[in-house]
Design a protein around this motif. Structure first.
Motif, PDB file in Angstrom:
ATOM      1  N   LYS A 384       0.764  -1.084  -0.207  1.00  7.77           N
ATOM      2  CA  LYS A 384       0.041  -0.130   0.003  1.00  7.77           C
ATOM      3  C   LYS A 384       0.745   1.153   0.040  1.00  7.77           C
ATOM      4  N   LEU A 385       2.095   1.085   0.279  1.00  9.37           N
ATOM      5  CA  LEU A 385       3.096   2.274   0.604  1.00  9.37           C
ATOM      6  C   LEU A 385       3.920   2.448  -0.573  1.00  9.37           C
ATOM      7  N   TYR A 386       4.668   1.449  -1.012  1.00  9.87           N
ATOM      8  CA  TYR A 386       5.736   1.250  -2.031  1.00  9.87           C
ATOM      9  C   TYR A 386       5.446   1.408  -3.368  1.00  9.87           C
ATOM     10  N   ALA A 391      12.544  -2.138  -5.144  1.00 11.46           N
ATOM     11  CA  ALA A 391      13.068  -3.186  -4.962  1.00 11.46           C
ATOM     12  C   ALA A 391      12.936  -3.937  -3.663  1.00 11.46           C
ATOM     13  N   ALA A 392      12.857  -2.802  -2.473  1.00 11.96           N
ATOM     14  CA  ALA A 392      12.634  -3.184  -1.268  1.00 11.96           C
ATOM     15  C   ALA A 392      11.235  -4.024  -1.032  1.00 11.96           C
ATOM     16  N   LEU A 393      10.065  -3.887  -1.927  1.00 17.26           N
ATOM     17  CA  LEU A 393       8.805  -4.689  -1.943  1.00 17.26           C
ATOM     18  C   LEU A 393       9.355  -6.072  -2.493  1.00 17.26           C
ATOM     19  N   GLY A 394      10.092  -5.939  -3.490  1.00 16.17           N
ATOM     20  CA  GLY A 394      10.350  -7.296  -3.993  1.00 16.17           C
ATOM     21  C   GLY A 394      11.143  -8.151  -3.138  1.00 16.17           C
ATOM     22  N   MET A 395      12.033  -7.578  -2.407  1.00 15.87           N
ATOM     23  CA  MET A 395      13.007  -8.338  -1.273  1.00 15.87           C
ATOM     24  C   MET A 395      11.985  -9.033  -0.244  1.00 15.87           C
ATOM     25  N   ALA A 396      11.218  -8.154   0.280  1.00 13.85           N
ATOM     26  CA  ALA A 396      10.279  -8.452   1.368  1.00 13.85           C
ATOM     27  C   ALA A 396       9.262  -9.459   0.727  1.00 13.85           C
ATOM     28  N   HIS A 414       4.132 -19.750  -2.943  1.00 11.57           N
ATOM     29  CA  HIS A 414       4.433 -19.688  -4.339  1.00 11.57           C
ATOM     30  C   HIS A 414       3.825 -18.296  -5.046  1.00 11.57           C
ATOM     31  N   GLY A 415       2.876 -17.779  -4.486  1.00 13.63           N
ATOM     32  CA  GLY A 415       2.186 -16.761  -5.070  1.00 13.63           C
ATOM     33  C   GLY A 415       3.173 -15.546  -4.567  1.00 13.63           C
ATOM     34  N   MET A 416       3.639 -15.657  -3.294  1.00 10.75           N
ATOM     35  CA  MET A 416       4.756 -14.593  -2.991  1.00 10.75           C
ATOM     36  C   MET A 416       5.990 -14.519  -3.994  1.00 10.75           C
ATOM     37  N   ILE A 417       6.412 -15.834  -4.146  1.00 12.86           N
ATOM     38  CA  ILE A 417       7.705 -15.921  -4.563  1.00 12.86           C
ATOM     39  C   ILE A 417       7.388 -15.447  -6.238  1.00 12.86           C
ATOM     40  N   CYS A 418       6.385 -15.705  -6.874  1.00 10.59           N
ATOM     41  CA  CYS A 418       6.180 -15.116  -8.286  1.00 10.59           C
ATOM     42  C   CYS A 418       5.959 -13.469  -8.107  1.00 10.59           C
ATOM     43  N   LYS A 419       5.480 -12.978  -7.183  1.00  8.88           N
ATOM     44  CA  LYS A 419       5.208 -11.604  -7.157  1.00  8.88           C
ATOM     45  C   LYS A 419       6.841 -10.920  -7.150  1.00  8.88           C
ATOM     46  N   ALA A 420       7.571 -11.742  -6.177  1.00 11.42           N
ATOM     47  CA  ALA A 420       8.773 -11.279  -5.776  1.00 11.42           C
ATOM     48  C   ALA A 420       9.613 -11.164  -7.287  1.00 11.42           C
ATOM     49  N   TYR A 421       9.243 -12.503  -7.996  1.00 14.09           N
ATOM     50  CA  TYR A 421      10.108 -12.654  -9.221  1.00 14.09           C
ATOM     51  C   TYR A 421       9.792 -11.505 -10.464  1.00 14.09           C
ATOM     52  N   ALA A 422       8.791 -11.169 -10.364  1.00 16.43           N
ATOM     53  CA  ALA A 422       8.037 -10.158 -11.113  1.00 16.43           C
ATOM     54  C   ALA A 422       8.588  -8.830 -10.861  1.00 16.43           C
ATOM     55  N   ILE A 423       8.946  -8.463  -9.651  1.00 15.93           N
ATOM     56  CA  ILE A 423       9.539  -7.065  -9.491  1.00 15.93           C
ATOM     57  C   ILE A 423      11.068  -7.117  -9.589  1.00 15.93           C
ATOM     58  N   LEU A 424      11.743  -8.186  -9.266  1.00 15.97           N
ATOM     59  CA  LEU A 424      13.190  -8.302  -9.292  1.00 15.97           C
ATOM     60  C   LEU A 424      13.445  -8.572 -10.593  1.00 15.97           C
ATOM     61  N   MET A 425      12.600  -8.962 -11.690  1.00 14.01           N
ATOM     62  CA  MET A 425      13.148  -8.788 -13.050  1.00 14.01           C
ATOM     63  C   MET A 425      13.155  -7.532 -13.568  1.00 14.01           C
ATOM     64  N   THR A 431      19.743 -11.788 -15.115  1.00 13.62           N
ATOM     65  CA  THR A 431      21.139 -12.421 -14.922  1.00 13.62           C
ATOM     66  C   THR A 431      21.730 -12.276 -13.477  1.00 13.62           C
ATOM     67  N   HIS A 432      20.834 -11.335 -12.666  1.00 10.39           N
ATOM     68  CA  HIS A 432      21.336 -11.088 -11.299  1.00 10.39           C
ATOM     69  C   HIS A 432      21.082 -12.407 -10.724  1.00 10.39           C
ATOM     70  N   PRO A 433      22.242 -12.754  -9.685  1.00 16.07           N
ATOM     71  CA  PRO A 433      22.244 -13.970  -8.987  1.00 16.07           C
ATOM     72  C   PRO A 433      20.913 -14.199  -8.130  1.00 16.07           C
ATOM     73  N   ILE A 434      20.444 -13.006  -7.506  1.00 15.39           N
ATOM     74  CA  ILE A 434      19.192 -13.406  -6.653  1.00 15.39           C
ATOM     75  C   ILE A 434      18.003 -13.518  -7.468  1.00 15.39           C
ATOM     76  N   THR A 435      17.934 -12.961  -8.721  1.00 16.34           N
ATOM     77  CA  THR A 435      16.792 -13.296  -9.681  1.00 16.34           C
ATOM     78  C   THR A 435      17.113 -14.883  -9.922  1.00 16.34           C
ATOM     79  N   LYS A 436      18.074 -15.376 -10.293  1.00 20.24           N
ATOM     80  CA  LYS A 436      18.332 -16.856 -10.466  1.00 20.24           C
ATOM     81  C   LYS A 436      17.955 -17.689  -9.561  1.00 20.24           C
TER      82      LYS A 436
END
Length: 493
Positions: A384-386, A391-396, A414-425, A431-436
């Motif tokens: 609701k804020l970011y 990126a901080a939302l993605g990491m969270a 799984h839903g959260m991980i998909c959400k994070a993946y979409a943001i970090l892409m 190619t970033h290690p954390i996205t991999k």
């Protein structure tokens, strides 16, 4: 392949001095430019745990036989780092010890500029002399420390290196003081050093920016030192940017109210922020709001009292965390949440900090159900804020996804991980290690989710076996509220 700096142009930004604008249109996730550091150093506190060439965290590092200070992964890293370390190595030996990180960074910058001239690459849009040093804006306390650093620098700087005036030396110290950029480890999870990236210094601040900066370490497996571990930043678009629009990044975390962000920017970077978010105090009401239940709101006094109490408890909690007393941290967080959750809204930034810390510590102590519940609340508040691509939302979301997975809540996980993946892409790129890492986790949880839907009993017994074999890589010790990579620019505390 066009020179990447064709994407941007230097211009006079009204009220901000020089800035960069886009010379063509960009979309979310586009890399606008990437840039190698002019110089970078590992923090004093991590000098023995981080490789001084590639900035990776390693358990067993080899020490430089000459100065006994620099540490490297292996011979490849040592060779790759030699041109930067060569003069430093002799200077440390002669001085008898390694000086602090600021002095080491200034010395590395000056050796490089002395050797290669003020323009070290054809991509460079500005030179050191043109960057702001803000020495005249410094407070008395800060100036005192500043002068001590310069004094120690003069003792450390070798007699046989090119000699410089105090003015020149002071200017470089001033520049890194307000333009030093935090360098993170290969996962992007911990700040491990500080570097100077001249083009990045031209990008102005906005509290709701259109770009984000990420460190991408390049290829660690290359044996050829030329391709090995280029510390480079990437400036990435967070959404659509029109041709001619100014490019901005945020120097401070948005999880503060406008007044606090403005105070931080003034004391650390010496300017008054007049961005739309600060002018309109956007979302400040949400960040300090009371909880509305069935149309009834708590009084302003109640909200203020709960806010003040939270603030005190955050301070206590931080002390317990620094002492590594995690059970005490849990106790403080629980007490605070019990007392203030009925009064404060789920977007209140102090309550969010409590939830964030509690979820992290409970995950560390392996109480996954608890950790998952608070991680979910944290992410819902953040959303609701970011900015949706922050990126901080993605990491969270990533942390929450892992925690739900650990707690056996596979669907939400799984839903959260998909959400994070979409943001970090967007923020980190594919190619970033954390996205991999995230992609591997996304495939893992997707497979588990399919199994779960087919046969829950088989799923649970397989999961138990998997958890016993494979402790999650995410279980690092809980960090301070202010750490994370949220503070992009390195400041002396």
């Amino acid at each position: 392949f066009a020179a990447p700096m064709d994407n941007v142009a230097v211009f006079d930004s009204p009220g901000k001095g020089r800035g960069l604008k886009a010379t063509k249109e960009f979309w979310a996730g586009d890399v606008i430019f990437s840039e190698s550091s002019l110089a970078a150093v590992v923090f004093d506190s991590l000098a023995e745990r981080i490789c001084h060439s590639c900035f990776r965290r390693q358990d067993k590092l080899q020490r430089c036989g000459q100065c006994k200070f620099a540490h490297y992964c292996d011979r490849t890293c040592q060779r790759a780092g030699w041109s930067e370390h060569k003069q430093e190595c002799g200077a440390i030996k002669a001085y008898g010890k390694a000086p602090n990180e600021n002095i080491r960074l200034v010395a590395r910058i000056m050796w490089r500029v002395d050797k290669e001239g003020s323009v070290v690459s054809d991509m460079q849009l500005t030179v050191l002399d043109e960057l702001e040093d803000h020495i005249t804006d410094m407070q008395e306390e800060e100036l005192k420390e500043f002068k001590v650093d310069i004094h120690n620098f003069l003792d450390y700087w070798p007699r046989n290196s090119k000699q410089h005036t105090i003015d020149v030396i002071s200017h470089v110290f001033g520049v890194i003081n307000c333009n030093g950029f935090t360098v993170s480890d290969q996962r992007g999870l911990q700040a491990v050093g500080v570097g100077l990236f001249p083009n990045l210094c031209l990008v102005n601040h906005d509290c709701w920016p259109n770009c984000t900066v990420i460190l991408n370490h390049g290829n660690q497996s290359a044996v050829n030192t030329m391709f090995h571990s280029q510390r480079r930043i990437e400036l990435r678009a967070l959404g659509k940017i029109a041709e001619g629009e100014e490019l901005t990044v945020s120097y401070v975390d948005y999880m503060n109210v406008s007044e606090e962000r403005q105070r931080l920017l003034k004391t650390q970077y010496f300017f008054d922020c007049t961005c739309e978010n600060c002018k309109n105090r956007t979302k400040d009401d949400l960040k300090m709001a009371g909880r509305e239940v069935d149309g009834v709101k708590p009084s302003n006094e109640q909200v203020k009292e709960a806010t003040d109490y939270c603030f005190e408890m955050l301070d206590k909690m931080e002390k317990a965390r620094l002492n590594g007393d995690y059970h005490e941290v849990v106790k403080i967080c629980r007490e605070c949440i019990e007392k203030t959750e009925p009064i404060l809204a789920d977007t209140h930034i102090y309550l969010l900090r409590m939830w964030s810390t509690l979820s992290e510590v409970q995950a560390y102590l392996q109480y996954f159900d608890d950790a998952a519940e608070y991680a979910r609340k944290m992410v819902e508040g953040y959303m609701k804020l970011y900015h949706p691509n922050n990126a901080a939302l993605g990491m969270a979301a990533m942390r929450a996804g892992v925690t739900h997975w650990q707690a056996g809540l596979i669907e939400v996980g799984h839903g959260m991980i998909c959400k994070a993946y979409a943001i970090l892409m967007v923020t980190h790129g594919p190619t970033h290690p954390i996205t991999k890492d995230l992609e591997a986790m996304r495939m893992q949880t997707e497979m588990e989710l399919r199994m779960f839907k087919q046969n829950e009993y088989v799923y649970h017994s397989m999961r138990e076996a998997a958890l016993k074999n494979k402790p999650m890589a995410m279980m690092h010790e809980p960090k301070s509220v202010d750490e994370g990579i949220k503070n992009l620019f390195h400041r002396r505390k």
